[in-house]
Design an enzyme around this catalytic site. Sequence first.
Site, PDB file in Angstrom:
ATOM      1  N   MET A  58      -5.800 -16.226  51.778  1.00 22.26           N
ATOM      2  CA  MET A  58      -5.745 -15.578  50.467  1.00 22.26           C
ATOM      3  C   MET A  58      -7.138 -15.539  49.856  1.00 22.26           C
ATOM      4  SD  MET A  58      -2.254 -17.204  48.838  1.00 22.26           S
ATOM      5  CE  MET A  58      -2.456 -18.859  49.526  1.00 22.26           C
ATOM      6  N   THR A  59      -7.496 -14.402  49.306  1.00 21.61           N
ATOM      7  CA  THR A  59      -8.817 -14.249  48.694  1.00 21.61           C
ATOM      8  C   THR A  59      -8.928 -15.168  47.495  1.00 21.61           C
ATOM      9  OG1 THR A  59      -8.900 -11.954  49.408  1.00 21.61           O
ATOM     10  CG2 THR A  59     -10.413 -12.596  47.667  1.00 21.61           C
ATOM     11  N   GLN A 107     -10.833 -17.652  58.974  1.00 24.58           N
ATOM     12  CA  GLN A 107     -10.639 -16.211  59.126  1.00 24.58           C
ATOM     13  C   GLN A 107     -11.975 -15.509  58.872  1.00 24.58           C
ATOM     14  OE1 GLN A 107      -8.878 -13.372  56.258  1.00 24.58           O
ATOM     15  NE2 GLN A 107      -7.200 -13.192  57.729  1.00 24.58           N
ATOM     16  N   HIS A 139     -10.322 -10.864  61.233  1.00 28.63           N
ATOM     17  CA  HIS A 139      -9.548 -10.119  60.234  1.00 28.63           C
ATOM     18  C   HIS A 139      -9.586  -8.635  60.580  1.00 28.63           C
ATOM     19  CE1 HIS A 139      -7.449  -9.058  56.744  1.00 28.63           C
ATOM     20  NE2 HIS A 139      -8.096  -9.752  55.827  1.00 28.63           N
ATOM     21  N   ASN A 157      -5.608  -4.935  56.687  1.00 34.06           N
ATOM     22  CA  ASN A 157      -5.736  -4.717  55.242  1.00 34.06           C
ATOM     23  C   ASN A 157      -6.889  -3.830  54.799  1.00 34.06           C
ATOM     24  OD1 ASN A 157      -4.797  -8.084  55.246  1.00 34.06           O
ATOM     25  ND2 ASN A 157      -3.398  -6.447  54.660  1.00 34.06           N
ATOM     26  N   TYR A 159     -10.130  -3.696  55.846  1.00 38.37           N
ATOM     27  CA  TYR A 159     -11.514  -4.153  55.991  1.00 38.37           C
ATOM     28  C   TYR A 159     -12.097  -3.566  57.280  1.00 38.37           C
ATOM     29  CZ  TYR A 159     -10.093  -7.148  52.164  1.00 38.37           C
ATOM     30  OH  TYR A 159      -9.611  -7.591  50.952  1.00 38.37           O
ATOM     31  N   ARG A 213      -5.728 -10.842  63.047  1.00 37.65           N
ATOM     32  CA  ARG A 213      -4.755 -10.368  62.059  1.00 37.65           C
ATOM     33  C   ARG A 213      -4.733  -8.845  62.061  1.00 37.65           C
ATOM     34  NH1 ARG A 213      -3.523 -11.352  55.622  1.00 37.65           N
ATOM     35  NH2 ARG A 213      -1.598 -12.495  55.992  1.00 37.65           N
ATOM     36  N   ARG A 267       2.049 -16.348  48.317  1.00 40.27           N
ATOM     37  CA  ARG A 267       2.446 -16.569  46.923  1.00 40.27           C
ATOM     38  C   ARG A 267       3.310 -17.813  46.760  1.00 40.27           C
ATOM     39  NH1 ARG A 267       3.229 -10.235  46.276  1.00 40.27           N
ATOM     40  NH2 ARG A 267       4.086 -10.663  48.323  1.00 40.27           N
TER      41      ARG A 267
END
Length: 363
Positions: free
Chosen positions: A24-25, A101, A176, A179, A181, A229, A323
């Site tokens: 998580m960022t 990561q 990574h 998402n 990137y 990922r 979360r």
Amino acid sequence: MNKLFEQGYLGTQVLKNRYILAPMTRVSSEADGTPNERVHRYYERYAKGGFAVVITEGVYPDTKHSQAYEFQGGLATEQHAANWKPIVESVQSHGALMIAQLMHGGAQTQGNYYSDVTVAPSPFTPPSDKAEIYGGSGPYPEAKELTLAEIEEVKQGFVQSAKYAKKAGFNGVELHGANGYLLDEFLSKGINQRTDQYGGSVENRVRLLKELIVDVREAVGGTMIVGIRISQLKATDKSYKWPGGEEEAATIFSELGKTDVDYIHISDDDATTPGFGDGTMTMSEAAKKYSGKPIIACGSLGDPEKAATVIEQGQADFIAIARQALANPDTPNRVKNGKPLDTFDGKAILTPRAYVKDFELEM
């Protein structure tokens, strides 16, 4: 829930259960990317809470164009590695493995300590504005196209960062490739408009990811975990799907399956929903079917019964949560002991700016 607490294996490493902390960022390091005591406390609490593996936020691998956010952690210098070492040791002292990561921001870069220039496979501007929750505002600039020589520099950055990860004592590294990137930008037909060996066909677009797996494996050896990922959705375009659907997925995962990567980590909004239209298999099922590799499923798996079902049905081998983990850093211990889980309310973020608004955390 027994399936969640069986031992598992990634490469040569033994995992005490099937619970993994998703990356998580956090944007909580120093301005130059050096992890600090705040970062140390953040990761240690998950190890204390019973997670088998703690995966870091995406850490940038070089001091050129890879950093995506201000205060993002780095693994690009000797100092970065030295400061990660006690954090890794602390996590491991509580019985968890720790994986770094490695993430290159690509066109989705909104804050870089070293450069104002962003790069991508082809000239590209992400379709949504920068993320305010991570300190950004306004539209992204157009990223410039990487030359072949610059692609080699990017690869060397990942390799050197993997070496730093080994020096810091990490149990593994995760590339990574999700998402939106840089690595995912190479994979995505709508972004990658190259006409050389890295563009065009699916096999060409997955080439950089495969080459990195080979190079990183050679750099860290056979006992260190190397994972990757993968997702369809982007942080700046959550509706994106691979245009070739399941056929494209079959090629991507089959090509990754030909490498000696130890696992594939799938990032999705909901890991239990069809990945390619009504009636199709999930992304995790496709990854498992076509790659033959151990699969980590991530996406709305905070409910332990839902998570256990994913494993019981053979859709994935491990589950990663985000979360739910922010609300309950001790999720595995609570589930194992039959204790209730608190609901995530959007206020569990840990950043220098202390934002409390609702936002997406699994990017």
